[in-house]
Design a protein around this motif. Structure first.
Motif, PDB file in Angstrom:
ATOM      1  N   GLU A  81     -34.334  21.911  -2.042  1.00 41.33           N
ATOM      2  CA  GLU A  81     -34.803  23.160  -2.635  1.00 41.33           C
ATOM      3  C   GLU A  81     -33.659  23.879  -3.354  1.00 41.33           C
ATOM      4  O   GLU A  81     -33.803  24.334  -4.492  1.00 41.33           O
ATOM      5  N   ARG A  82     -32.522  23.958  -2.714  1.00 40.90           N
ATOM      6  CA  ARG A  82     -31.366  24.619  -3.324  1.00 40.90           C
ATOM      7  C   ARG A  82     -30.829  23.813  -4.512  1.00 40.90           C
ATOM      8  O   ARG A  82     -30.426  24.376  -5.523  1.00 40.90           O
ATOM      9  N   LEU A  83     -30.815  22.515  -4.370  1.00 41.95           N
ATOM     10  CA  LEU A  83     -30.373  21.662  -5.476  1.00 41.95           C
ATOM     11  C   LEU A  83     -31.295  21.821  -6.668  1.00 41.95           C
ATOM     12  O   LEU A  83     -30.841  21.846  -7.821  1.00 41.95           O
ATOM     13  N   GLY A  84     -32.592  21.954  -6.405  1.00 40.67           N
ATOM     14  CA  GLY A  84     -33.553  22.160  -7.489  1.00 40.67           C
ATOM     15  C   GLY A  84     -33.257  23.428  -8.268  1.00 40.67           C
ATOM     16  O   GLY A  84     -33.388  23.459  -9.503  1.00 40.67           O
ATOM     17  N   VAL A  85     -32.854  24.487  -7.588  1.00 36.73           N
ATOM     18  CA  VAL A  85     -32.494  25.734  -8.263  1.00 36.73           C
ATOM     19  C   VAL A  85     -31.278  25.515  -9.151  1.00 36.73           C
ATOM     20  O   VAL A  85     -31.221  26.006 -10.272  1.00 36.73           O
ATOM     21  N   LEU A  86     -30.307  24.761  -8.647  1.00 33.45           N
ATOM     22  CA  LEU A  86     -29.093  24.504  -9.432  1.00 33.45           C
ATOM     23  C   LEU A  86     -29.353  23.602 -10.643  1.00 33.45           C
ATOM     24  O   LEU A  86     -28.584  23.617 -11.598  1.00 33.45           O
ATOM     25  N   GLN A  87     -30.411  22.826 -10.597  1.00 32.19           N
ATOM     26  CA  GLN A  87     -30.708  21.904 -11.689  1.00 32.19           C
ATOM     27  C   GLN A  87     -31.650  22.502 -12.731  1.00 32.19           C
ATOM     28  O   GLN A  87     -31.977  21.844 -13.711  1.00 32.19           O
ATOM     29  N   GLN A  88     -32.066  23.746 -12.542  1.00 28.85           N
ATOM     30  CA  GLN A  88     -32.946  24.394 -13.511  1.00 28.85           C
ATOM     31  C   GLN A  88     -32.182  24.659 -14.809  1.00 28.85           C
ATOM     32  O   GLN A  88     -30.953  24.831 -14.792  1.00 28.85           O
TER      33      GLN A  88
END
Length: 115
Positions: A81-88
């Motif tokens: 979930e946190r990685l997804g935010v960083l990949q936006q």
């Protein structure tokens, strides 16, 4: 329910020769006390357990493994979930802006909903 087992020092002991020569007595002692330490030259080499105690240990180990896997799955979900935010799109620019601010705020913070 976790199996409660005594430490090796607290177990009744039988030397290997007694186990070999008086197996029936050893089985009765295991059934009476739950487990027996088998020694060889005064050193505990193994522990004999009842089948029920062994099954309880296996169940406890499986429950612990399932609990650990559940915790790992939750951590992996949170990480993804946190990685997804960083990949936006735009995340790199926001991170660069944050580092460039060097701790200074762009606007005055609010002190709650009613402020």
């Amino acid at each position: 329910m976790a199996a409660v087992l005594p430490s090796l020092d607290e177990l009744p002991r039988q030397n290997a020769s007694q186990v070999k020569n008086r197996w029936g007595d050893v089985v009765r002692q295991v059934q009476k006390s739950g487990s027996v330490a088998v020694t060889n030259h005064s050193t505990v080499e193994m522990v004999l357990l009842t089948a029920a105690t062994y099954n309880q240990l296996v169940e406890d180990a499986q429950a612990l493994k399932a609990r650990e896997q559940s915790v790992l799955d939750e951590l992996a979900r949170r990480f993804d979930e946190r990685l997804g935010v960083l990949q936006q799109p735009g995340a790199a620019g926001r991170a660069a802006d944050l580092f460039a601010a060097k701790g200074r705020l762009g606007r005055r913070p609010k002190a709650g909903d009613s402020f």
